[in-house]
Design a protein around this motif. Structure first.
Motif, short mmCIF file in Angstrom:
data_model
loop_
_atom_site.label_atom_id
_atom_site.label_comp_id
_atom_site.label_asym_id
_atom_site.label_seq_id
_atom_site.Cartn_x
_atom_site.Cartn_y
_atom_site.Cartn_z
N UNK A 180 0.93 -1.04 0.12
CA UNK A 180 0.14 -0.01 -0.08
C UNK A 180 0.74 1.22 0.00
N UNK A 181 0.35 2.29 -0.83
CA UNK A 181 1.06 3.60 -0.74
C UNK A 181 0.80 4.10 0.65
N UNK A 182 1.64 5.01 1.02
CA UNK A 182 1.71 5.84 2.36
C UNK A 182 0.50 6.78 2.15
N UNK A 188 -4.43 12.11 3.10
CA UNK A 188 -5.10 12.21 4.35
C UNK A 188 -5.21 13.61 4.82
N UNK A 189 -3.93 14.11 5.03
CA UNK A 189 -3.86 15.56 5.40
C UNK A 189 -4.65 16.64 4.40
N UNK A 190 -4.66 16.28 3.16
CA UNK A 190 -5.22 17.13 2.33
C UNK A 190 -6.67 17.11 2.32
N UNK A 191 -7.36 15.98 2.40
CA UNK A 191 -8.77 15.89 2.37
C UNK A 191 -9.37 16.37 3.58
N UNK A 192 -8.58 16.62 4.63
CA UNK A 192 -9.23 17.30 6.00
C UNK A 192 -10.09 18.64 5.59
N UNK A 200 -12.32 19.51 -1.22
CA UNK A 200 -10.99 18.93 -1.53
C UNK A 200 -11.14 17.63 -2.40
N UNK A 201 -10.55 17.36 -3.47
CA UNK A 201 -10.76 16.06 -4.02
C UNK A 201 -9.45 15.37 -4.34
N UNK A 202 -9.63 14.14 -4.31
CA UNK A 202 -8.36 13.13 -4.59
C UNK A 202 -8.07 13.06 -6.15
N UNK A 203 -6.86 12.82 -6.34
CA UNK A 203 -6.24 12.75 -7.72
C UNK A 203 -6.82 11.30 -8.06
N UNK A 204 -6.66 10.92 -9.31
CA UNK A 204 -6.99 9.46 -9.76
C UNK A 204 -6.07 8.62 -8.74
N UNK A 205 -4.80 8.58 -8.93
CA UNK A 205 -3.83 7.64 -8.29
C UNK A 205 -4.24 7.55 -6.75
#
Length: 112
Positions: free
Chosen positions: A38-40, A45-49, A53-58
């Motif tokens: 798994x990727x760290x 997690x810090x960004x989506x607080x 905010x949306x996650x990038x595809x990866x």
């Protein structure tokens, strides 16, 4: 590991050492925890607080993998709860993300 602190409280130390012994038994039995691939998640997690905010595809795929692994671990420890009660206690305290994982899979899979 970052949360570990030296301590002198015997009951707390014995509890942690018992959990470590049980985890060692789990690993010696040829089982795995499955977090190695798994990727760290720390960065996203810090960004989506914050709101909006949306996650990038990866990152979205990384999050789906993490949700899948949590569900898998809960199932593994549930099946072995009698032999590994401390690990099951920890795993059962994790959130149940099956619905969220299913929803994320529908977003990622070509037919979803």
């Amino acid at each position: 590991m970052n949360a570990l602190e030296p301590g002198k409280e015997r009951a707390a130390l014995e509890s942690v050492f018992a959990l470590i012994r049980e985890a060692g038994e789990w690993l010696r039995a040829g089982r795995e925890l499955g977090f190695g691939a798994l990727a760290d998640p720390q960065g996203w997690l810090e960004r989506i607080e914050g709101p909006g905010v949306a996650l990038e595809a990866g990152e979205f795929l990384d999050a789906a993998s993490l949700l899948e692994r949590v569900g898998w671990l809960r199932q593994q420890f549930r099946e072995e709860a009698a032999k590994f009660p401390l690990l099951w206690g920890r795993a059962s305290s994790l959130g149940d993300f099956r619905d969220m994982h299913a929803a994320s899979r529908r977003c990622v899979l070509p037919n979803g």
